[in-house]
Design a protein around this motif. Structure first.
Motif: not given
Length: 376
Positions: A350-358, A244-250, A341-347
């Motif tokens: 965030c998406l790559h920081s936790v296991p998610l459905a590819p 939840v946290t990783a997706l919210a930050q993204a 672009s910088r914020h999209l890179d951070i987003a």
């Protein structure tokens, strides 16, 4: 008035109450399957959410119901069916995709997607009043078409309806979802208050708006709701707190990028596409990112821009065009694109920081550059 429905709008999908698996399902696309485009992804999510959204709005009193349908492009003044024009639906799509990224069907988060779309529409109705904007998406704004009082009422109705939609959903995690939405609403109001207060502050000197203050405002005003949209998908999917946290930050960083691009389009976008007069923000001397960034450079154009903005005279069309040229010359346009672009890179990080459905993550990542090139 019965809201116009698409052929596929049969009924709202049932809300899933199944427990969440901490290991997202494997949804990797078949090697030969074409990757859907951003418009296709958004269209799929809108089609999924539209029946429940229409059913929710149908519950309103007929007058605010008509204004809500008008704001969504579903009808004209008086209730006559409209052209069907609508926004891209980025927020509702993010809720659906984040539920899928967390390993649940998109249907499990439809109530959340409806709620964020209702809140987004409510915020636009009130923003247009506060900003005095008379057009949106090449149509009259609700306050211009119906009056200020009725537009406020319609916005209030949508606000209440969003909370009711989550509260009455059959999802076991609806209570946590309501808490997330309430937090986002407080942040949204915080950001809107700052944005309005910026207008009274000077362009230069110790009380001038600084870029870090603008970023904080955008984080609250726009990032909060996109972050909430992402979080609601994960919460309603029953995802663990780390997900939840990783997706919210993204979503939060996505929102800041979204606001930066919105500022850019407000200055250089094509009115035939954006639905708003060109240079409208600049004409009102709003403290947008391109202007603030331009004023912080050492470019010779910066002091000339300051002189134009601080002039007590109204900015006519020639002066506004000249100011936009100075902003671009001073680097305001390129700085805004870099910020987005910088914020999209951070987003993305965030998406790559936790296991998610590819597959779902792939679709979210497809949407990111679309925000840079979009033409609202």
């Amino acid at each position: 008035m019965t809201l116009p429905m698409a052929a596929s709008d049969v009924k709202a999908a049932p809300q899933s109450t199944a427990p969440h698996s901490t290991a997202p399902r494997s949804t990797a696309p078949h090697p030969t399957a074409p990757q859907p485009t951003a418009p296709q992804i958004l269209a799929r999510c809108r089609e999924l959410v539209r029946p429940a959204l229409a059913a929710a709005i149908e519950r309103l009193h007929p007058w605010p119901r008509e204004m809500a349908a008008f704001s969504l492009g579903w009808c004209e003044v008086g209730g006559k069916p409209g052209s069907g024009a609508h926004g891209k639906g980025v927020r509702q799509a993010l809720t659906v995709l984040c539920a899928e990224a967390a390993g649940s069907p998109g249907e499990s988060a439809v109530a959340g997607a409806v709620a964020v779309e209702l809140i987004h529409t409510f915020s636009l109705l009130h923003d247009d009043i506060m900003d005095g904007d008379e057009t949106r998406r090449q149509r009259e704004t609700v306050w211009k078409a119906y009056g200020t009082g009725p537009a406020v009422l319609a916005g209030d109705a949508l606000f209440a309806l969003a909370l009711e939609t989550l509260a009455t959903s059959q999802n076991a995690n609806s209570g946590a979802a309501i808490r997330k939405l309430s937090e986002a609403l407080n942040n949204l109001v915080h950001g809107q208050a700052e944005d309005l207060l910026f207008e009274a502050r000077p362009w230069t000197g110790p009380h001038a708006v600084q870029l870090h203050e603008y970023r904080s405002m955008a984080d609250h005003k726009t990032g909060a709701l996109l972050g909430c949209a992402a979080a609601l998908g994960a919460v309603l999917a029953g995802a663990p707190s780390s997900t939840v946290t990783a997706l919210a930050q993204a979503g939060q960083h996505l929102g800041v990028a979204f606001q930066a691009v919105d500022d850019l389009l407000g200055m250089w976008g094509d009115p035939e596409v954006t639905g708003k007069p060109v240079h409208s923000d600049l004409r009102r001397r709003k403290k947008t990112f391109p202007v603030l960034a331009a004023l912080t450079t050492n470019s010779p154009a910066a002091p000339r821009l300051t002189a134009l903005l601080e002039s007590p005279s109204a900015l006519d069309e020639v002066t506004v065009r000249h100011a936009a040229e100075l902003i671009e010359e001073a680097g305001g346009r390129s700085a805004t694109l870099d910020e987005a672009s910088r914020h999209l890179d951070i987003a993305s990080a965030c998406l790559h920081s936790v296991p998610l459905a590819p597959t779902a993550v792939g679709e979210i990542l497809t949407l990111l550059p679309f925000l840079i090139t979009r033409r609202m």
